[in-house]
Write a protein that holds these residues in place. Structure first.
Motif, short mmCIF file in Angstrom:
data_model
loop_
_atom_site.label_atom_id
_atom_site.label_comp_id
_atom_site.label_asym_id
_atom_site.label_seq_id
_atom_site.Cartn_x
_atom_site.Cartn_y
_atom_site.Cartn_z
N LEU A 1 0.83 -1.22 0.00
CA LEU A 1 0.00 0.00 0.00
C LEU A 1 0.85 1.26 0.00
CD1 LEU A 1 -2.85 -0.99 2.48
CD2 LEU A 1 -3.01 -0.70 0.00
N VAL A 2 1.90 1.26 0.80
CA VAL A 2 2.76 2.45 0.88
C VAL A 2 3.56 2.62 -0.41
CG1 VAL A 2 4.76 3.46 2.06
CG2 VAL A 2 2.91 2.44 3.39
N VAL A 3 4.26 1.57 -0.83
CA VAL A 3 5.15 1.69 -1.98
C VAL A 3 4.35 1.91 -3.27
CG1 VAL A 3 6.83 0.44 -3.40
CG2 VAL A 3 7.01 0.38 -0.91
N THR A 4 3.32 1.11 -3.48
CA THR A 4 2.55 1.21 -4.71
C THR A 4 1.50 2.31 -4.65
OG1 THR A 4 2.86 -1.16 -5.05
CG2 THR A 4 1.15 -0.11 -6.35
N GLY A 5 0.76 2.37 -3.54
CA GLY A 5 -0.33 3.34 -3.44
C GLY A 5 0.13 4.76 -3.22
N VAL A 6 1.11 4.95 -2.33
CA VAL A 6 1.54 6.31 -2.01
C VAL A 6 2.61 6.80 -2.98
CG1 VAL A 6 2.64 7.74 -0.24
CG2 VAL A 6 0.97 6.01 0.44
N PHE A 7 3.63 5.98 -3.23
CA PHE A 7 4.76 6.42 -4.07
C PHE A 7 4.63 6.01 -5.53
CE2 PHE A 7 6.58 6.17 0.25
CZ PHE A 7 6.94 7.50 0.40
N ASP A 8 3.61 5.22 -5.87
CA ASP A 8 3.36 4.78 -7.23
C ASP A 8 4.58 4.06 -7.84
OD1 ASP A 8 1.64 4.42 -9.37
OD2 ASP A 8 2.40 6.20 -10.41
N ILE A 9 5.19 3.20 -7.00
CA ILE A 9 6.33 2.39 -7.43
C ILE A 9 5.91 0.93 -7.30
CG2 ILE A 9 8.73 1.75 -6.99
CD1 ILE A 9 9.09 4.48 -5.63
#
Length: 164
Positions: free
Chosen positions: A54-62
């Motif tokens: 959630l953090v890496v993909t959702g927030v940082f779009d990585i």
């Protein structure tokens, strides 16, 4: 029977309570405690995978990557897959801990090294393929956090399983 002076300075005659025999006794492993801790670790590792995704993909779009097949292809994975990897890693680490507790002379030292080295392998792997640097770093960080969670929790539960 022969007598000797133990480390506490008292004479021993090789009978009950002889320090030489206590050191060679096999440890008692409370499998219920160990595997309950392993199940709890699996839940925590799964949640770490979900939160990390959630953090890496959702927030940082990585995207987070994982090996897709034997030919070295990669796949962009989601929270469910990463949670599943955490569960599998936790179960394998718990099984390894149980085995080491039964047969190894210093089981927690070996467990720490094995889990640490497996974590390093997963953390280094993203840098061996051609993807963007931010994908490499993000994926490596996710794997390190999961490895730390699994290693510290399984080691703690394995130690507790010896105390019971």
């Amino acid at each position: 029977m022969s007598s000797y002076y133990g480390s506490d300075g008292y004479e021993s005659h090789g009978g009950y309570g002889d320090h030489r025999h206590a050191a060679s006794a096999k440890p008692h492993v409370n499998a219920g405690t160990l595997w309950a801790g392993g199940a709890a670790t699996a839940l925590v590792a799964a949640l770490v995978g979900v939160v990390a995704t959630l953090v890496v993909t959702g927030v940082f779009d990585i995207p987070v990557i994982a090996p897709a097949n034997a030919e070295g292809a990669v796949d962009y994975i989601g929270a469910v897959w990463l949670a599943g990897f955490g569960v599998v890693g936790s179960v394998l680490a718990t099984a390894l801990a149980h085995l080491l507790l039964l047969v190894a002379p210093r089981p927690m030292a070996f467990l720490g090294w094995i889990v640490g080295l497996v974590t390093v392998v997963f953390a280094v792997w993203p840098f061996t393929i051609a993807v963007e640097i931010e994908v490499q770093v993000a994926s490596a960080l996710v794997y390190v956090v999961m490895g730390i969670a699994i290693g510290s929790l399984v080691t703690g539960m394995a130690t507790k399983a010896l105390d019971d």
